[in-house]
Enzyme design. Structure first.
Site, short mmCIF file in Angstrom:
data_model
loop_
_atom_site.label_atom_id
_atom_site.label_comp_id
_atom_site.label_asym_id
_atom_site.label_seq_id
_atom_site.Cartn_x
_atom_site.Cartn_y
_atom_site.Cartn_z
CB CYS A 463 35.23 53.14 35.31
SG CYS A 463 36.37 54.67 36.08
NE ARG A 588 48.18 48.10 33.12
CZ ARG A 588 48.71 47.12 33.64
NH1 ARG A 588 49.11 47.33 34.57
NH2 ARG A 588 48.10 45.82 33.44
#
Length: 717
Positions: A463, A588
């Protein structure tokens, strides 16, 4: 050292003007910005009071601009002493121009030219202290000017910066606020209920009054009744017209989620124990006791030399030194036997089982075949259970819950435990944990190992958000190998399921260090590694480095390594498989076109029609009403997550309209005219069009409804 400081101070005092300038204006950068802020406040107040300003036109700027300004050298700008006046504010005398100092108040250093400071080290004397400290002095560059942002409305040749990051200040209204009146849950199934709060209850008890103000139904077929045969929400359901006596009269002690459809529900008794800090972590405490012993044993050895302060040298120092090991004869699988046990008899209850005396060895733990699988990445906000069900129907093999913070799980927060829910259709399911400390991560893994039904646990090391990294989690673990070792070995020691790791290639661009960490992760007991071919600095800009992923595959062998980054078609997947990765993770690409799993498995480009895409939205809305509820609160929560998904789904361009196939995930296409009106609506990047699509599925939005996506429009960058 004292003699050196005295010599330094005497040398500097011989130079005219240095000490005076240092003590007044060059102490810290914060002092200059405080003065500049006072000056801007004075200008703002003067404009509000209608007084004229002598500030030059080219220096006018938007007062709301947060762009930091650089230091100004007084000789670099003509009449700088007249233009820059932090001491001048609303307390000026009448008739005096704003931003102008009287000649009597002119600072002494502005009246004479500034001397060039030659020493690199000068004495910094703190207020109220006589001790001198060595600080590095950076002289002001001649000609340095304030970087003033352009006034709104003015044309500029400078290319406008694309929006990126998150909309942190977006408007947010809780779904429960859309109801003008809320019915007490004791009367959801009819008038036979009894509220334990009586007259002190803050919800409505009059069913007739509630039905008069209730929002109209959205349809005659309740998704909960279709899925499970009954509806928990009763009169509050927005599909109440499709209910009958059999489906509304149910046992309230058997909630909707108690069936086989959804698992991993937080038990109320466990939640109370977590909140009262009475939950026991036997396995975790045993490992942490060993960690405490190793810290004392290895104190003063090579621990400090392993962790490097610089990002580029962190990996080098990590591989040059041997990793910190547990005491001799102690492994992550038998730390409980090596830990200090309490003296005297231990009081236990129940029958003695084999698990009480025999611990599972690593080969005997539950195994998962990760090879040649398509892995749906753990996606924050959009990777919810309804979206995972849609992807599962379209061919995803492995699913994982959204990133859950271990500290919030240990606190028993309901919202965080909701991220661990698992649908029965998810045959291979894991949870992803985020944390930066061995104690919380080990205890959380120990808690999940005996509380939820999962196939693996994943540690988040990729992250890039500062909110996560500043707390020691995410990409910050790449910079702390010793702490990472304690976390990985601790989690492995308490789990009966495999442990996986998701990481990025590096923290700093062009300073890859994943290949130096992967061999140690393999030795510490990691069962699978997922590598995103970007650094923390890149976030999602530029392209993923698949050549580097190929190098890491060879280093990780025999542990399977999944590749992640920029996979948006079956051709991209075929190119990625040439790097010998064990599998592919899609993030994505799955958000923009979830049917990519079907394309990869069938090796074709699917020119999906707008009606087929709308059917996927219907499935998501139906799954969302099952998951979040069919009352007004559940409907609006489903709408919110649907709109978040549409903010990604609108980036897809139909294959039949492409001049060059396939579409690249980082390419910004021009505006285009689709083949029908529904396809045009789905391709729009206007929030109002997304809301129109949601109204086709979930009815009209409530009054004063507003929505702003979580992520800004930088999808193709």
């Amino acid at each position: 050292m004292q003699m050196e400081q005295v010599c330094t101070s005497s040398r500097l005092e011989s130079q005219p003007g240095v000490a005076h300038i240092k003590t007044q204006y060059l102490t810290t950068k914060e002092h200059f910005h405080e003065e500049l802020h006072t000056y801007k406040e004075g200008l703002r107040n003067s404009r509000l009071s209608g007084r004229a300003s002598c500030k030059p036109k080219e220096e006018e700027e938007d007062d709301d601009d947060d762009t930091p300004a650089k230091k100004v050298c007084p000789e670099a700008v003509p009449n700088a002493a007249e233009e820059w006046s932090p001491a001048t504010s609303t307390s000026q005398q009448e008739g005096q121009m704003v931003g102008q100092l009287p000649s009597s108040d002119m600072p002494e250093e502005f009246e004479r030219p500034m001397e060039k400071v030659t020493p690199e080290v000068i004495a910094d004397v703190k207020e109220g202290s006589t001790e001198a400290q060595d600080v590095i002095y950076e002289p002001i560059k001649t000609g340095a000017l304030l970087e003033i942002s352009e006034t709104k409305g003015e044309k500029s040749d400078v290319k406008q910066k694309r929006a990126r990051g998150q909309n942190k200040h977006r408007p947010h209204v809780k779904p429960s606020h859309y109801d003008d009146i809320s019915l007490c849950s004791a009367f959801w199934q009819g008038s036979g209920g009894e509220c334990r709060f009586g007259t002190e209850c803050r919800f409505e008890h009059d069913i007739e009054a509630y039905l008069k103000k209730k929002l109209p139904d959205l349809g005659s077929q309740c998704p909960n009744i279709i899925a499970s045969g009954y509806c928990l929400f009763g009169l509050t359901c927005r599909f109440f017209g499709g209910h009958n006596e059999r489906t509304t009269t149910i046992n309230r002690d058997a909630p909707l989620h108690k069936g086989i459809a959804v698992r991993n529900i937080l038990d109320r008794e466990l939640q109370q124990r977590l909140r009262k800090h009475t939950e026991l972590f036997t396995k975790a405490d045993a490992y942490l006791a060993v960690i405490g012993q190793t810290k004392k044993t290895h104190r003063g050895s090579n621990i400090s030399s392993v962790i490097s302060s610089s990002g580029s040298n962190c990996g080098d120092s990590f591989v040059d030194k041997e990793p910190l090991s547990l005491p001799f004869g102690t492994t992550p699988n038998n730390v409980e036997s090596a830990s200090s046990r309490p003296e005297g008899d231990v009081h236990t209850t129940g029958a003695l089982t084999d698990e009480d005396v025999i611990r599972l060895r690593q080969p005997e733990k539950k195994s998962v075949d990760f090879r040649n699988k398509l892995y749906l990445a753990p996606l924050t906000t959009c990777g919810n259970l309804p979206f995972r069900r849609v992807c599962k129907r379209l061919g995803a093999d492995i699913t994982c819950g959204e990133m859950a913070m271990c500290t919030k799980l240990l606190q028993g927060q309901t919202s965080e435990w909701a991220l661990l829910k698992r649908h029965h259709s998810e045959d291979v399911f894991g949870v992803q944990l985020e944390g930066g400390f061995p104690d919380t991560m080990t205890k959380c893994a120990d808690l999940l190992n005996r509380s939820v039904d999962i196939d693996f646990v994943d540690i988040n090391m990729g992250c890039p958000l500062d909110l996560v990294c500043h707390k020691g989690g995410g990409c910050a673990l790449l910079m702390k190998p010793m702490r990472l070792q304690q976390i990985v070995q601790g989690v492995v020691s308490v789990l009966d399921v495999p442990l996986t790791v998701k990481m990025r290639a590096a923290v700093v661009d062009k300073s890859n260090l994943a290949h130096k960490l992967i061999p140690h992760l393999r030795e510490w007991g990691t069962s699978m590694i997922t590598l995103h071919g970007r650094s923390k600095e890149q976030h999602f800009t530029k392209l993923a480095d698949w050549e580097y992923i190929k190098q890491c595959v060879q280093v990780a062998s025999p542990v399977p390594l999944f590749g992640n980054g920029d996979i948006f078609s079956f051709e991209d997947a075929n190119n990625a498989r040439e790097t010998d990765v064990a599998g592919l993770m899609l993030g994505r690409g799955a958000l923009i076109k979830p049917w990519i799993f079907t394309e990869i498995k069938e090796h074709r480009h699917w020119d999906i029609s707008s009606h087929e895409r709308f059917d996927l939205l219907k499935d998501f809305a139906s799954f969302g009403l099952e998951h979040w509820g069919s009352d007004t609160q559940g409907v609006e929560k489903t709408r919110r997550f649907l709109l978040e998904w549409l903010s990604f789904l609108c980036r897809y361009i139909p294959v039949g309209l492409l001049e060059r196939v396939p579409q690249r995930i980082n390419e910004r296409p021009p505006y285009f005219l689709a083949r029908d009106s529904l396809e045009n609506l789905m391709a729009s990047q206007n929030v109002a069009d997304w809301i129109s699509l949601s109204e086709m599925l979930l009815g009209p939005v409530p009054p004063h409804f507003s929505f702003l996506p979580k992520h800004k429009a930088n999808s193709f960058k």
